[in-house]
Design a protein around this motif. Structure first.
Motif, short mmCIF file in Angstrom:
data_model
loop_
_atom_site.label_atom_id
_atom_site.label_comp_id
_atom_site.label_asym_id
_atom_site.label_seq_id
_atom_site.Cartn_x
_atom_site.Cartn_y
_atom_site.Cartn_z
N SER A 252 0.83 -1.26 -0.11
CA SER A 252 0.17 -0.04 0.13
C SER A 252 0.98 1.25 -0.05
CB SER A 252 -0.71 0.03 1.25
OG SER A 252 -1.60 1.23 1.43
N VAL A 253 0.67 2.01 -0.94
CA VAL A 253 1.25 3.30 -0.82
C VAL A 253 0.24 4.55 -0.27
CG1 VAL A 253 2.37 2.89 -2.90
CG2 VAL A 253 0.29 4.14 -3.40
N ASN A 254 -0.94 4.17 0.07
CA ASN A 254 -1.86 5.20 0.54
C ASN A 254 -2.12 4.88 2.23
OD1 ASN A 254 -4.57 6.12 1.58
ND2 ASN A 254 -4.00 7.52 -0.10
N GLU A 255 -1.95 5.55 3.08
CA GLU A 255 -2.27 5.32 4.77
C GLU A 255 -3.58 5.01 4.76
OE1 GLU A 255 -1.93 7.42 9.08
OE2 GLU A 255 -1.27 8.54 7.20
N ASN A 256 -4.73 5.38 4.08
CA ASN A 256 -6.08 5.26 4.42
C ASN A 256 -6.16 3.72 3.90
OD1 ASN A 256 -7.23 7.00 6.03
ND2 ASN A 256 -7.79 8.28 4.34
N ASP A 257 -5.57 3.46 2.81
CA ASP A 257 -6.05 2.11 2.15
C ASP A 257 -5.10 1.14 3.19
OD1 ASP A 257 -7.18 3.08 0.02
OD2 ASP A 257 -5.64 3.14 -1.20
N GLY A 258 -4.05 1.45 3.58
CA GLY A 258 -3.52 0.51 4.47
C GLY A 258 -4.34 0.13 5.63
N LEU A 259 -4.76 1.11 6.18
CA LEU A 259 -5.53 0.91 7.45
C LEU A 259 -6.82 0.12 7.13
CD1 LEU A 259 -5.50 4.39 9.05
CD2 LEU A 259 -4.33 2.26 9.98
N ARG A 260 -7.26 0.25 5.85
CA ARG A 260 -8.48 -0.76 5.49
C ARG A 260 -8.13 -1.90 5.41
NH1 ARG A 260 -9.56 2.28 1.43
NH2 ARG A 260 -11.04 3.90 2.47
N TYR A 261 -6.96 -2.34 5.05
CA TYR A 261 -6.30 -3.59 4.75
C TYR A 261 -6.05 -4.23 6.34
CZ TYR A 261 -5.65 -1.88 0.19
OH TYR A 261 -5.68 -1.24 -1.18
N TYR A 262 -5.81 -3.42 7.09
CA TYR A 262 -5.72 -3.73 8.43
C TYR A 262 -6.84 -4.35 9.22
CZ TYR A 262 -0.69 -3.00 9.98
OH TYR A 262 0.64 -3.02 10.05
N LEU A 263 -7.94 -3.56 8.95
CA LEU A 263 -9.23 -3.67 9.29
C LEU A 263 -9.76 -5.07 8.52
CD1 LEU A 263 -11.78 -2.36 10.73
CD2 LEU A 263 -12.41 -1.62 8.76
N SER A 264 -9.55 -5.45 7.34
CA SER A 264 -9.80 -6.95 6.93
C SER A 264 -8.90 -7.98 7.73
CB SER A 264 -9.66 -6.71 5.39
OG SER A 264 -10.44 -5.91 4.67
N LEU A 265 -7.80 -7.67 7.90
CA LEU A 265 -6.97 -8.52 8.50
C LEU A 265 -7.48 -8.90 9.90
CD1 LEU A 265 -4.43 -10.21 8.56
CD2 LEU A 265 -3.15 -8.34 9.51
#
Length: 556
Positions: A252-265
């Motif tokens: 991920s190169v976008n902070e918000n996208d990275g947090l969204r993936y953390y949410l799925s994890l």
């Protein structure tokens, strides 16, 4: 005599300067058209050099309207577009021979309509653009159009149509040689198949998108990895899903996208029962700037703590999740009020501009008339007598009276506009007060409904109350609570399917996560009766034997 000739020279010179300025504007438009696709920021600077676009006419005016819409879109300023501006280009090109510009005009007109929430009108504009571009080689633009048509169909819940639109977009991106466009198209198709629970097709298109991607730093890679993780999670392959989510976070190169993936994890760990790992991931998302991510994190933490039987902390997380969503709702309300206020200010500005334009036109016509009249008089004085000069003086006096009449009319219009402005302010004030009263009333209703419903649910879970002995008020409190937290779940399923009150109550308990054993206690019956009740509900919901009732209700 020399004075009159001097005024005539000024009049002719002004026309020459106007023609020269128009020629410079046309050259600027050509420069904007040549660089808008590759250098949109330079195109924005160039088009802003046109000082008086309202003086353009015909093709130049239409070109300016289209290029301004295209420049705003390329600079991600499409929300600033005016429907009246792009409509100029649409009206001009739709009856001409330039099919490409007609298609572009309808494309940007459709995007403007989507931004304003006019979905059906936007769909008509996109389809009209495809008709104009049918016989052209504008493959990338046709791919974009099919992609946006797919978004609209997906928003209306028409998954089959949206998947077909995305496939067509991939075809045209391939013809245009746009590899990134093909990758986004594959991702869109995969998402459509995942929504239909066709995981095999979704998996194929997601992998195809990754194989087409040559730039490993492109942000679409992380979204494809997340998509593969969701597919693996859907197939209960939790270890593989975790690997995909971790890869998505790293790519991920976008902070918000990275947090969204953390949410799925975190959600995957929660499904696996690894509560400590889930809590670590979800705590990582609590301070996200995106309110939907933070609200989702608190909601999953609520489910996690409920799983640990820590109800006090679970309710605390639930309240935080609800309060964040309440802020979002209040923000939406403020945006609506701000939009109303901006519209009022825009209407006011348009009226003022029209008034100024009218005054300028009147002055221009008046001065042109005076110059022409004086020029005629300069030749007329030489050849005519004093008697005819008196008639000219009378004509001038008559014109002065007409001018005075115009001035009086302008004054009346200004006074009328001031009165209308005051009336609008008073109306907006009344509407603001009504909105505030209704907002407070809705807040009280939500608070009361949530407390009463939670009490009834706790009584049912503890076995101190059974469904047969519930009052109509207690049952309605549960239904209202579900509508509140699950986006009108009861109202929507009641409207779509012909269910009895008992079946609605069973659907509500399943939505709230009641197990079969808990349903035996709630309905005071045997497991066999619970099974039969579920089968009847499944039949009334139109599900076949292979489909899961619980999954359908959870995802509904």
């Amino acid at each position: 005599m020399s004075k009159y000739l001097f005024l005539l020279f000024i009049f002719v010179g002004g026309g020459f300067v106007s023609c020269t300025q128009t020629g410079m504007d046309v050259k600027l438009l050509e420069q904007v058209e040549s660089c808008v696709e590759v250098y949109p920021d330079s195109a924005m600077r160039l088009i802003n050099l046109i000082e008086n676009p309202e003086h353009l006419h015909g093709k130049e005016r239409a070109d300016y309207a289209l290029l301004m819409a295209q420049t705003l879109d390329k600079n991600y300023l499409d929300s600033l577009q005016s429907d009246s501006l792009i409509k100029i280009a649409v009206d001009y090109y739709k009856g001409g021979d330039d099919k490409v510009k007609a298609g572009k005009a309808y494309y940007y007109y459709g995007k403007m309509l989507v931004a304003k929430g006019k979905v059906s009108e936007a769909m008509e504009a996109y389809l009209e653009a495809l008709v104009f571009l049918k016989e052209t080689n504008e493959y990338k633009l046709r791919g974009l159009l099919f992609e946006h048509v797919g978004y609209l169909n997906l928003g209306q819940g028409m998954h089959e149509q949206s998947i077909d639109n995305y496939r067509q977009s991939i075809h045209y991106y391939e013809l245009a040689g746009d590899r990134i466009g093909e990758v986004y198209g594959c991702r869109n198709v995969a998402r459509g198949y995942l929504a239909k629970q066709n995981t095999d097709s979704a998996h194929w298109y997601a992998n195809r998108g990754l194989s087409l991607l040559t730039d490993t730093t492109n942000q679409v890679k992380s979204s494809l990895l997340q998509l593969l993780g969701l597919i693996a999670k859907e197939e209960k392959q939790y270890s593989q899903a975790i690997d995909y989510f971790i890869s998505a976070i790293r790519a991920s190169v976008n902070e918000n996208d990275g947090l969204r993936y953390y949410l799925s994890l975190g959600r995957t760990y929660l499904d696996m029962g690894k509560l400590e790992s889930a809590e670590e991931c979800l705590n990582h998302c609590r301070a996200a700037n995106d309110v939907f991510i933070s609200s989702g994190a608190y909601n999953y933490l609520y489910l996690l703590k409920k799983e640990e039987h820590n109800y006090e902390e679970a309710l605390s997380y639930k309240e935080k999740s609800d309060s964040i969503l309440e802020v979002v709702r209040n923000g939406e309300l403020r945006n609506q009020l701000l939009t109303l206020q901006k519209k009022y200010e825009a209407d006011k500005l348009i009226m003022e501009n029209k008034q100024i334009k009218l005054e300028k036109e009147n002055q221009t016509y008046f001065y042109s008339f005076i110059v022409l009249l004086i020029s005629s008089l300069s030749f007329y004085v030489i050849k005519t007598s004093k008697k005819k000069n008196r008639r000219n003086v009378e004509a001038l006096r008559k014109n002065e009276k007409i001018i005075e009449g115009y001035v009086c009319k302008i004054t009346e219009l200004e006074q009328k506009e001031e009165w209308e402005r005051e009336v609008k302010k008073e109306t907006i004030g009344k509407l603001n007060r009504k909105i505030l009263d209704l907002t407070l009333e809705n807040k009280k209703i939500r608070e009361n409904s949530s407390v009463e419903a939670l009490f009834v649910l706790e009584e049912l879970k503890q076995g101190r109350l059974v469904a047969e002995r519930m009052t109509a008020t207690e049952r309605q409190n549960i239904f209202d609570f579900l509508d509140l937290i699950y986006a009108d779940f009861i109202s929507r399923i009641k409207a779509e399917f012909d269910l009895t009150k008992g079946e609605l109550l069973l659907a509500a308990f399943i939505k709230l996560g009641f197990s079969s054993k808990q349903l035996m206690i709630v309905f005071d019956c045997e497991m066999k009766s619970v099974y039969k009740s579920k089968q009847r509900l499944k039949s009334h919901l139109g599900l076949n034997k292979e489909e899961s009732l619980e999954q359908m209700i959870v995802l509904y």
